[in-house]
Enzyme design. Sequence first.
Site, PDB file in Angstrom:
ATOM      1  N   THR A   1       0.854  -1.190   0.000  1.00 16.98           N
ATOM      2  CA  THR A   1       0.000   0.000   0.000  1.00 16.98           C
ATOM      3  C   THR A   1       0.890   1.239   0.000  1.00 16.98           C
ATOM      4  O   THR A   1       2.008   1.228   0.516  1.00 16.98           O
ATOM      5  CB  THR A   1      -0.976   0.027   1.198  1.00 16.98           C
ATOM      6  OG1 THR A   1      -0.244   0.308   2.394  1.00 16.98           O
ATOM      7  CG2 THR A   1      -1.737  -1.285   1.324  1.00 16.98           C
ATOM      8  N   GLY A   2       0.378   2.308  -0.614  1.00 19.46           N
ATOM      9  CA  GLY A   2       1.165   3.538  -0.692  1.00 19.46           C
ATOM     10  C   GLY A   2       2.434   3.320  -1.492  1.00 19.46           C
ATOM     11  O   GLY A   2       3.521   3.726  -1.063  1.00 19.46           O
TER      12      GLY A   2
ATOM     13  N   SER B   1       4.606   6.268  -4.477  1.00 15.96           N
ATOM     14  CA  SER B   1       5.792   7.103  -4.271  1.00 15.96           C
ATOM     15  C   SER B   1       6.570   6.633  -3.052  1.00 15.96           C
ATOM     16  O   SER B   1       6.138   5.732  -2.325  1.00 15.96           O
ATOM     17  CB  SER B   1       5.403   8.588  -4.131  1.00 15.96           C
ATOM     18  OG  SER B   1       4.968   8.861  -2.826  1.00 15.96           O
ATOM     19  N   GLY B   2       7.753   7.225  -2.883  1.00 13.43           N
ATOM     20  CA  GLY B   2       8.515   7.072  -1.650  1.00 13.43           C
ATOM     21  C   GLY B   2       8.945   5.653  -1.302  1.00 13.43           C
ATOM     22  O   GLY B   2       9.344   4.861  -2.169  1.00 13.43           O
TER      23      GLY B   2
ATOM     24  N   TYR C   1       0.328  12.317  14.517  1.00 14.41           N
ATOM     25  CA  TYR C   1       1.137  11.412  13.682  1.00 14.41           C
ATOM     26  C   TYR C   1       1.874  10.403  14.572  1.00 14.41           C
ATOM     27  O   TYR C   1       1.856   9.189  14.302  1.00 14.41           O
ATOM     28  CB  TYR C   1       2.145  12.217  12.857  1.00 14.41           C
ATOM     29  CG  TYR C   1       3.077  11.335  12.057  1.00 14.41           C
ATOM     30  CD1 TYR C   1       2.614  10.629  10.945  1.00 14.41           C
ATOM     31  CD2 TYR C   1       4.421  11.176  12.425  1.00 14.41           C
ATOM     32  CE1 TYR C   1       3.469   9.805  10.216  1.00 14.41           C
ATOM     33  CE2 TYR C   1       5.270  10.354  11.692  1.00 14.41           C
ATOM     34  CZ  TYR C   1       4.788   9.678  10.592  1.00 14.41           C
ATOM     35  OH  TYR C   1       5.628   8.844   9.873  1.00 14.41           O
TER      36      TYR C   1
HETATM   37  N1  LIG Z   1       9.544   9.782   5.120  1.00 12.02           N
HETATM   38  C1  LIG Z   1       9.881   9.592   6.379  1.00 12.02           C
HETATM   39  O1  LIG Z   1      10.780  10.276   6.909  1.00 12.02           O
HETATM   40  C2  LIG Z   1       9.182   8.549   7.190  1.00 12.02           C
HETATM   41  C3  LIG Z   1       9.707   8.242   8.473  1.00 12.02           C
HETATM   42  C4  LIG Z   1       9.082   7.269   9.227  1.00 12.02           C
HETATM   43  C5  LIG Z   1       7.972   6.624   8.729  1.00 12.02           C
HETATM   44  N2  LIG Z   1       7.475   6.945   7.512  1.00 12.02           N
HETATM   45  C6  LIG Z   1       6.288   6.234   7.021  1.00 12.02           C
HETATM   46  O2  LIG Z   1       6.551   5.690   5.748  1.00 12.02           O
HETATM   47  C7  LIG Z   1       5.309   5.512   5.055  1.00 12.02           C
HETATM   48  C8  LIG Z   1       5.474   5.955   3.613  1.00 12.02           C
HETATM   49  O3  LIG Z   1       5.759   7.327   3.592  1.00 12.02           O
HETATM   50  P1  LIG Z   1       6.768   7.995   2.541  1.00 12.02           P
HETATM   51  O4  LIG Z   1       7.793   8.701   3.334  1.00 12.02           O
HETATM   52  O5  LIG Z   1       7.182   7.050   1.516  1.00 12.02           O
HETATM   53  O6  LIG Z   1       5.812   9.135   1.946  1.00 12.02           O
HETATM   54  P2  LIG Z   1       5.156   9.312   0.488  1.00 12.02           P
HETATM   55  O7  LIG Z   1       6.205   9.302  -0.561  1.00 12.02           O
HETATM   56  O8  LIG Z   1       4.280  10.502   0.621  1.00 12.02           O
HETATM   57  O9  LIG Z   1       4.259   8.011   0.297  1.00 12.02           O
HETATM   58  C9  LIG Z   1       3.009   7.876   0.935  1.00 12.02           C
HETATM   59  C10 LIG Z   1       2.172   6.881   0.173  1.00 12.02           C
HETATM   60  O10 LIG Z   1       0.940   6.726   0.882  1.00 12.02           O
HETATM   61  C11 LIG Z   1      -0.147   6.964  -0.015  1.00 12.02           C
HETATM   62  N3  LIG Z   1      -1.255   7.644   0.666  1.00 12.02           N
HETATM   63  C12 LIG Z   1      -1.209   8.786   1.389  1.00 12.02           C
HETATM   64  N4  LIG Z   1      -2.446   9.119   1.802  1.00 12.02           N
HETATM   65  C13 LIG Z   1      -3.291   8.171   1.317  1.00 12.02           C
HETATM   66  C14 LIG Z   1      -4.686   7.968   1.396  1.00 12.02           C
HETATM   67  N5  LIG Z   1      -5.515   8.826   2.024  1.00 12.02           N
HETATM   68  N6  LIG Z   1      -5.210   6.886   0.778  1.00 12.02           N
HETATM   69  C15 LIG Z   1      -4.414   6.014   0.117  1.00 12.02           C
HETATM   70  N7  LIG Z   1      -3.091   6.160   0.007  1.00 12.02           N
HETATM   71  C16 LIG Z   1      -2.528   7.222   0.596  1.00 12.02           C
HETATM   72  C17 LIG Z   1       0.415   7.852  -1.141  1.00 12.02           C
HETATM   73  O11 LIG Z   1      -0.288   7.574  -2.332  1.00 12.02           O
HETATM   74  P3  LIG Z   1      -0.993   8.726  -3.270  1.00 12.02           P
HETATM   75  O12 LIG Z   1      -0.159   9.942  -3.195  1.00 12.02           O
HETATM   76  O13 LIG Z   1      -1.054   8.081  -4.619  1.00 12.02           O
HETATM   77  O14 LIG Z   1      -2.315   8.886  -2.643  1.00 12.02           O
HETATM   78  C18 LIG Z   1       1.849   7.348  -1.244  1.00 12.02           C
HETATM   79  O15 LIG Z   1       1.940   6.265  -2.133  1.00 12.02           O
HETATM   80  C19 LIG Z   1       4.244   6.248   5.858  1.00 12.02           C
HETATM   81  O16 LIG Z   1       3.485   5.311   6.588  1.00 12.02           O
HETATM   82  C20 LIG Z   1       5.066   7.110   6.818  1.00 12.02           C
HETATM   83  O17 LIG Z   1       4.390   7.345   8.027  1.00 12.02           O
HETATM   84  C21 LIG Z   1       8.064   7.900   6.718  1.00 12.02           C
END
Ligand SMILES: NC(=O)c1ccc[n+]([C@@H]2O[C@H](COP(=O)([O-])OP(=O)(O)OC[C@H]3O[C@@H](n4cnc5c(N)ncnc54)[C@H](OP(=O)(O)O)[C@@H]3O)[C@@H](O)[C@H]2O)c1
Length: 306
Positions: free
Chosen positions: A24-25, A28-29, A176
């Site tokens: 899921t998600g 991106s990222g 968060y």
């Molecule tokens: N980046 C960090 O520093 C960090 C640190 C610790 C943990 N995390 C965790 O890592 C995970 C991924 O984050 P990321 O950093 O890779 O950020 P990201 O690039 O923004 O990726 C987030 C993903 O979640 C999806 N998403 C967001 N809101 C959504 C919704 N309402 N419904 C369905 N899909 C949704 C987005 O898809 P769409 O845009 O296509 O909707 C995207 O594919 C998250 O759980 C975050 O809490 C991140």
Amino acid sequence: MTSRPEIGAGVENVDMSDETVVVTGSTSGIGRETALALARLGATVVVHGRDEEKGRRVVEEIETDDGEATFLRADFSSIDAVRGFADDIRDEVDAVDVLVNNAGGLFSDGRLTDDGIEYSFAVNHVAPFVLTAELLPLLRDSEGRVVNTSSGAHTRADMEFDRLTSAEDYSAFRTYCQTKLANVMFTRELSRRLGEDGAPVTANCFHPGAVPGSGFPRETPLPFRLAARAISALPAAVQSIVVTTVPEGAETAVYLAASPEVDFSGEYLVDCRRRNPSSEARDDEKARRLWELTEEVSDVDYELSS
Ligand SMILES: NC(=O)c1ccc[n+]([C@@H]2O[C@H](COP(=O)([O-])OP(=O)(O)OC[C@H]3O[C@@H](n4cnc5c(N)ncnc54)[C@H](OP(=O)(O)O)[C@@H]3O)[C@@H](O)[C@H]2O)c1
């Protein structure tokens, strides 16, 4: 430093060609890098997000590399949409070997969803809770794995249960952190219940590192966005010292999804190693209470031992 998470995770020789994974998600990222890495190991990948265009591009990237993937769209702020997503998965694939619950974010504005759940809790905690319940029969059949993306931010939180259904006095960061704490509590409680039920499914979670280069900053409050922008402006060599790159951020997810070493469950990992989560996250009574409350607000019955 490698841009291939499977190499960083030491699983580059694992063959997943008989396996189907849902990430899921993964438009991106960290999720996208996880999906690409698992596809390179041979897995058939269900790519998910809301953005069709980005989803299509990830599928194309996988197919260009001779992999197999399909994109399914669902907005996780709606429980019906999560259930519809599970229906679409069942229509599309015969098995689910690995479910990576990764979609999520830090959201500037607090609001209640149509289900009466606070938006951050809905997307980051309730959606994976519902999706895992929906896919559990398939995961059981394949003796599968659940991998939950949590965060080190969970250590900054105490669980305030009434926040699940209230957007009053919303603080983006505090909420968060609580949703990421919920990810650890959910993982541990799910693992405990699966174990008591004799279900051959493991559940683990991880912290990916601080990864400002993902799409993560886009919905965060302004100070977060400015800090991420400032870090992105640093030379790559300096960035790699102070933060985690996006492929590096996917390494532990890839390890948990693919490594034959993963014969454990209910664990929290950082850098592919088991670590103790916070004492709040290890509070079994609170984890049980969160589970029951989440079942109530989502109208889900896991039918597992309590
Ligand atoms: N980046 C960090 O520093 C960090 C640190 C610790 C943990 N995390 C965790 O890592 C995970 C991924 O984050 P990321 O950093 O890779 O950020 P990201 O690039 O923004 O990726 C987030 C993903 O979640 C999806 N998403 C967001 N809101 C959504 C919704 N309402 N419904 C369905 N899909 C949704 C987005 O898809 P769409 O845009 O296509 O909707 C995207 O594919 C998250 O759980 C975050 O809490 C991140």
